[in-house]
Design a protein around this motif. Structure first.
Motif, PDB file in Angstrom:
ATOM      1  N   UNK A   1      10.309 -16.435   5.945  1.00 18.13           N
ATOM      2  CA  UNK A   1      11.401 -17.341   5.615  1.00 18.13           C
ATOM      3  C   UNK A   1      10.965 -18.463   4.680  1.00 18.13           C
ATOM      4  N   UNK A   2       9.703 -18.904   4.802  1.00 21.92           N
ATOM      5  CA  UNK A   2       9.275 -20.073   4.029  1.00 21.92           C
ATOM      6  C   UNK A   2       8.116 -19.838   3.058  1.00 21.92           C
ATOM      7  N   UNK A   3       7.623 -18.597   2.937  1.00 23.99           N
ATOM      8  CA  UNK A   3       6.514 -18.414   2.012  1.00 23.99           C
ATOM      9  C   UNK A   3       6.318 -16.945   1.630  1.00 23.99           C
ATOM     10  N   UNK A   4       5.463 -16.761   0.626  1.00 22.03           N
ATOM     11  CA  UNK A   4       5.040 -15.436   0.191  1.00 22.03           C
ATOM     12  C   UNK A   4       3.522 -15.413   0.248  1.00 22.03           C
ATOM     13  N   UNK A   5       2.964 -14.394   0.878  1.00 22.10           N
ATOM     14  CA  UNK A   5       1.515 -14.204   0.930  1.00 22.10           C
ATOM     15  C   UNK A   5       1.163 -12.957   0.141  1.00 22.10           C
ATOM     16  N   UNK A   6       0.457 -13.128  -0.973  1.00 26.75           N
ATOM     17  CA  UNK A   6       0.008 -11.989  -1.768  1.00 26.75           C
ATOM     18  C   UNK A   6      -1.094 -11.272  -1.004  1.00 26.75           C
ATOM     19  N   UNK A   7      -1.008  -9.964  -0.901  1.00 29.88           N
ATOM     20  CA  UNK A   7      -2.009  -9.164  -0.184  1.00 29.88           C
ATOM     21  C   UNK A   7      -2.823  -8.307  -1.151  1.00 29.88           C
ATOM     22  N   UNK A   8      -2.163  -7.809  -2.216  1.00 24.37           N
ATOM     23  CA  UNK A   8      -2.842  -6.980  -3.213  1.00 24.37           C
ATOM     24  C   UNK A   8      -2.501  -7.506  -4.596  1.00 24.37           C
ATOM     25  N   UNK A   9      -3.492  -7.533  -5.484  1.00 22.67           N
ATOM     26  CA  UNK A   9      -3.310  -7.926  -6.875  1.00 22.67           C
ATOM     27  C   UNK A   9      -3.293  -6.654  -7.709  1.00 22.67           C
ATOM     28  N   UNK A  10      -2.315  -6.533  -8.579  1.00 21.15           N
ATOM     29  CA  UNK A  10      -2.068  -5.301  -9.319  1.00 21.15           C
ATOM     30  C   UNK A  10      -2.052  -5.598 -10.812  1.00 21.15           C
ATOM     31  N   UNK A  11      -2.811  -4.815 -11.581  1.00 19.84           N
ATOM     32  CA  UNK A  11      -2.729  -4.918 -13.039  1.00 19.84           C
ATOM     33  C   UNK A  11      -2.944  -3.545 -13.651  1.00 19.84           C
TER      34      UNK A  11
ATOM     35  N   UNK B   1      -6.274  -4.457  -6.247  1.00 21.01           N
ATOM     36  CA  UNK B   1      -7.377  -5.151  -5.581  1.00 21.01           C
ATOM     37  C   UNK B   1      -6.888  -5.766  -4.273  1.00 21.01           C
ATOM     38  N   UNK B   2      -7.625  -5.503  -3.198  1.00 14.18           N
ATOM     39  CA  UNK B   2      -7.338  -6.095  -1.902  1.00 14.18           C
ATOM     40  C   UNK B   2      -7.571  -7.604  -2.020  1.00 14.18           C
ATOM     41  N   UNK B   3      -6.542  -8.382  -1.775  1.00 16.27           N
ATOM     42  CA  UNK B   3      -6.636  -9.831  -1.905  1.00 16.27           C
ATOM     43  C   UNK B   3      -7.541 -10.476  -0.876  1.00 16.27           C
ATOM     44  N   UNK B   4      -7.841  -9.795   0.220  1.00 21.84           N
ATOM     45  CA  UNK B   4      -8.695 -10.362   1.260  1.00 21.84           C
ATOM     46  C   UNK B   4     -10.158 -10.010   1.044  1.00 21.84           C
TER      47      UNK B   4
END
Length: 167
Positions: free
Chosen positions: A114-124, A133-136
């Motif tokens: 409801x209040x945020x977005x958490x990126x988990x994977x970066x894509x290019x 790429x796994x963001x963690x």
């Protein structure tokens, strides 16, 4: 009926009658997986259904990459886990390209609440190469030969120069 051992159970291949009047004989399959001490049907399909649901080829880089990312087994498994453990988070993504491009794609995939977005994977995707790429952990997710060929064809453009964008 042909029964084949699968990684977690069995694949049954057989012919069945199909169509509105059951006059068409088509190839069909059931995929059974072991869950505890029972077998459960996890997939049921036939040639007619597969042909009807077959995806049209992607028309640009963004569509090609989005299909790969949204259907990647690692991402699908994590989304299923999050849906079970944290139902208030919903999968989705953000696109980062300032201008739409036919041959370059930059995005993230993660989870909205409801209040945020958490990126988990970066894509290019650029210069014919896709990186997820796994963001963690920073690890790259594997791609199939077919996925790599699709990206080579659909995403031949140059990567964004971080210095040119001020990032």
């Amino acid at each position: 009926m042909h029964i084949q051992k699968g990684p977690n159970g069995f694949v049954l291949r057989f012919e069945k009658w199909s169509g509105s009047e059951l006059k068409l004989l088509v190839a069909a399959r059931l995929v059974l997986e072991t869950k505890g001490d029972q077998l459960s049907i996890v997939e049921e399909s036939d040639d007619v259904t597969e042909a009807r649901l077959k995806d049209a080829p992607p028309h640009d880089c963004a569509e090609a990459v989005d299909r790969i990312v949204s259907r990647h087994p690692v991402i699908e498994a994590d989304e299923e886990r999050v849906a079970r453990e944290m139902p208030y988070f919903h999968p989705g993504g953000l696109y980062y390209d300032e201008k739409p491009s036919r041959d370059h794609f930059s995005a993230s995939r993660g989870y909205f609440s409801e209040d945020r977005y958490d990126a988990r994977w970066w894509v290019e995707a650029a210069e014919g190469t896709l990186t997820i790429r796994d963001g963690y952990t920073g690890a790259l997710l594997p791609l199939t030969t077919k996925q790599k060929a699709n990206v080579r064809q659909m995403c031949p453009g140059k990567a964004e120069d971080p210095d040119a964008t001020g990032n």
